[in-house]
Design a protein around this motif. Structure first.
Motif, PDB file in Angstrom:
ATOM      1  N   PRO A 151       2.240  15.377   0.880  1.00 27.30           N
ATOM      2  CA  PRO A 151       2.864  15.340   2.216  1.00 27.30           C
ATOM      3  C   PRO A 151       2.136  14.373   3.142  1.00 27.30           C
ATOM      4  CG  PRO A 151       2.559  17.602   1.465  1.00 27.30           C
ATOM      5  CD  PRO A 151       1.837  16.736   0.488  1.00 27.30           C
ATOM      6  N   PRO A 152       2.854  13.644   3.952  1.00 30.71           N
ATOM      7  CA  PRO A 152       2.224  12.629   4.809  1.00 30.71           C
ATOM      8  C   PRO A 152       1.261  13.203   5.842  1.00 30.71           C
ATOM      9  CG  PRO A 152       4.534  12.930   5.397  1.00 30.71           C
ATOM     10  CD  PRO A 152       4.323  13.668   4.113  1.00 30.71           C
TER      11      PRO A 152
ATOM     12  N   ALA B  62      -5.367   1.435  -1.832  1.00 27.82           N
ATOM     13  CA  ALA B  62      -4.119   0.809  -1.384  1.00 27.82           C
ATOM     14  C   ALA B  62      -3.074   1.873  -1.058  1.00 27.82           C
ATOM     15  CB  ALA B  62      -3.599  -0.145  -2.457  1.00 27.82           C
ATOM     16  N   LEU B  63      -3.020   2.949  -1.861  1.00 23.74           N
ATOM     17  CA  LEU B  63      -2.084   4.040  -1.593  1.00 23.74           C
ATOM     18  C   LEU B  63      -2.397   4.703  -0.254  1.00 23.74           C
ATOM     19  CD1 LEU B  63      -1.694   5.875  -5.033  1.00 23.74           C
ATOM     20  CD2 LEU B  63       0.096   4.720  -3.745  1.00 23.74           C
ATOM     21  N   ILE B  64      -3.683   4.919  -0.002  1.00 25.27           N
ATOM     22  CA  ILE B  64      -4.083   5.557   1.253  1.00 25.27           C
ATOM     23  C   ILE B  64      -3.774   4.655   2.438  1.00 25.27           C
ATOM     24  CG2 ILE B  64      -6.082   6.315   2.602  1.00 25.27           C
ATOM     25  CD1 ILE B  64      -7.232   7.404  -0.023  1.00 25.27           C
ATOM     26  N   ALA B  65      -4.062   3.372   2.300  1.00 26.90           N
ATOM     27  CA  ALA B  65      -3.756   2.432   3.386  1.00 26.90           C
ATOM     28  C   ALA B  65      -2.266   2.446   3.707  1.00 26.90           C
ATOM     29  CB  ALA B  65      -4.208   1.025   2.995  1.00 26.90           C
ATOM     30  N   GLU B  66      -1.449   2.507   2.669  1.00 25.35           N
ATOM     31  CA  GLU B  66       0.006   2.555   2.881  1.00 25.35           C
ATOM     32  C   GLU B  66       0.410   3.855   3.559  1.00 25.35           C
ATOM     33  OE1 GLU B  66       4.127   2.443   0.204  1.00 25.35           O
ATOM     34  OE2 GLU B  66       2.190   2.047  -0.729  1.00 25.35           O
ATOM     35  N   ARG B  67      -0.162   4.985   3.107  1.00 26.76           N
ATOM     36  CA  ARG B  67       0.146   6.289   3.701  1.00 26.76           C
ATOM     37  C   ARG B  67      -0.208   6.329   5.185  1.00 26.76           C
ATOM     38  NH1 ARG B  67       0.227  11.323   1.158  1.00 26.76           N
ATOM     39  NH2 ARG B  67      -1.271  12.055   2.712  1.00 26.76           N
ATOM     40  N   GLU B  68      -1.356   5.722   5.522  1.00 23.59           N
ATOM     41  CA  GLU B  68      -1.872   5.795   6.883  1.00 23.59           C
ATOM     42  C   GLU B  68      -1.387   4.644   7.762  1.00 23.59           C
ATOM     43  OE1 GLU B  68      -3.736   8.467   7.909  1.00 23.59           O
ATOM     44  OE2 GLU B  68      -3.273   9.230   5.902  1.00 23.59           O
ATOM     45  N   GLY B  69      -0.607   3.733   7.195  1.00 19.18           N
ATOM     46  CA  GLY B  69      -0.115   2.608   7.964  1.00 19.18           C
ATOM     47  C   GLY B  69      -1.214   1.644   8.380  1.00 19.18           C
ATOM     48  N   LEU B  70      -2.198   1.434   7.495  1.00 17.36           N
ATOM     49  CA  LEU B  70      -3.332   0.579   7.806  1.00 17.36           C
ATOM     50  C   LEU B  70      -3.196  -0.783   7.145  1.00 17.36           C
ATOM     51  CD1 LEU B  70      -6.225   3.157   7.288  1.00 17.36           C
ATOM     52  CD2 LEU B  70      -5.116   2.517   9.440  1.00 17.36           C
TER      53      LEU B  70
END
Length: 218
Positions: A87-88, A150-158
């Motif tokens: 979940p986001p 990279a997945l985390i950056a995408e999730r967090e909009g970074l």
């Protein structure tokens, strides 16, 4: 259909047969590596154990290193899939924790039908005792960390240049490596033992980092 011509097996059946052959090669490889050593096992011996040709082996794997790490690769892919589904609203550390623990809870499903969970767990000890596999595993771990960051950056909009996802993944991976090392040095080599060590290590990480280590432990 013209007389004298026979249809080949349905596409689904062919794919199923290929999957079974691949899993049989992985299982035979791990069994041989553990029984007689990685370096002393040849591709011909693996192929013979599955009753296929050396040529068939190389249709599935580039060499011994790839087949030795095949079940690990499936776990990594499984965890990445679970991570994407988190979940986001979960924060990065929480999302990684839940994805990894869910991966261990569905380990049998992830590694396939023909590789027993006990054999997969012993493959971790095989890697730790084989220099060639340690090097390959470290390389793959670095690649996995980059993918998770990279997945985390995408999730967090970074932005990709933001260092925080890499720092979070590096810290999380460090905790996992410590738990794995403690597990490999213990007497209980079960999935439950490793999972419990991971949970305990993750739970203690934050408080341990904030504590005054020079003071007596409570």
């Amino acid at each position: 259909m013209r007389a004298g011509l026979r249809a080949g097996p349905p596409e689904g059946l062919r794919e199923r047969k290929k999957q079974l052959t691949r899993e049989a090669l992985v299982r035979a490889s791990l069994e041989l590596f553990i029984a007689q050593g990685y370096e002393r096992t040849t591709v011909d011996e693996i192929a013979e154990a599955v009753e296929v040709s050396q040529r068939t082996f190389f249709r599935y794997f580039a060499g011994k290193e790839e087949v030795a790490l095949a079940s690990q690769s499936r776990i990594e892919a499984h965890v990445k899939t679970l991570m994407r589904a988190r979940p986001p609203e979960e924060r990065p550390f929480e999302a990684m924790r839940n994805a990894v623990l869910a991966g261990w809870d569905s380990l049998g499903e992830a590694i396939g039908e023909s590789v027993p969970v006990s054999l997969h767990m012993r493959s971790y000890l095989l890697i730790e005792s084989t220099p060639a596999l340690i090097a390959a595993h470290l390389r793959r771990s670095m690649e996995l960390e980059e993918e998770m960051a990279a997945l985390i950056a995408e999730r967090e909009g970074l932005d990709a240049s933001d260092p925080r996802p890499r720092l979070a993944v590096a810290a999380f991976s460090g905790v996992m490596k410590v738990a794995g090392r403690l597990w490999s040095q213990g007497d209980d080599l079960s999935v439950r033992a490793l999972r419990d060590l991971m949970v305990a290590s993750l739970d203690s990480f934050g408080p341990a980092m904030a504590a005054d280590w020079r003071s007596p432990a409570p």
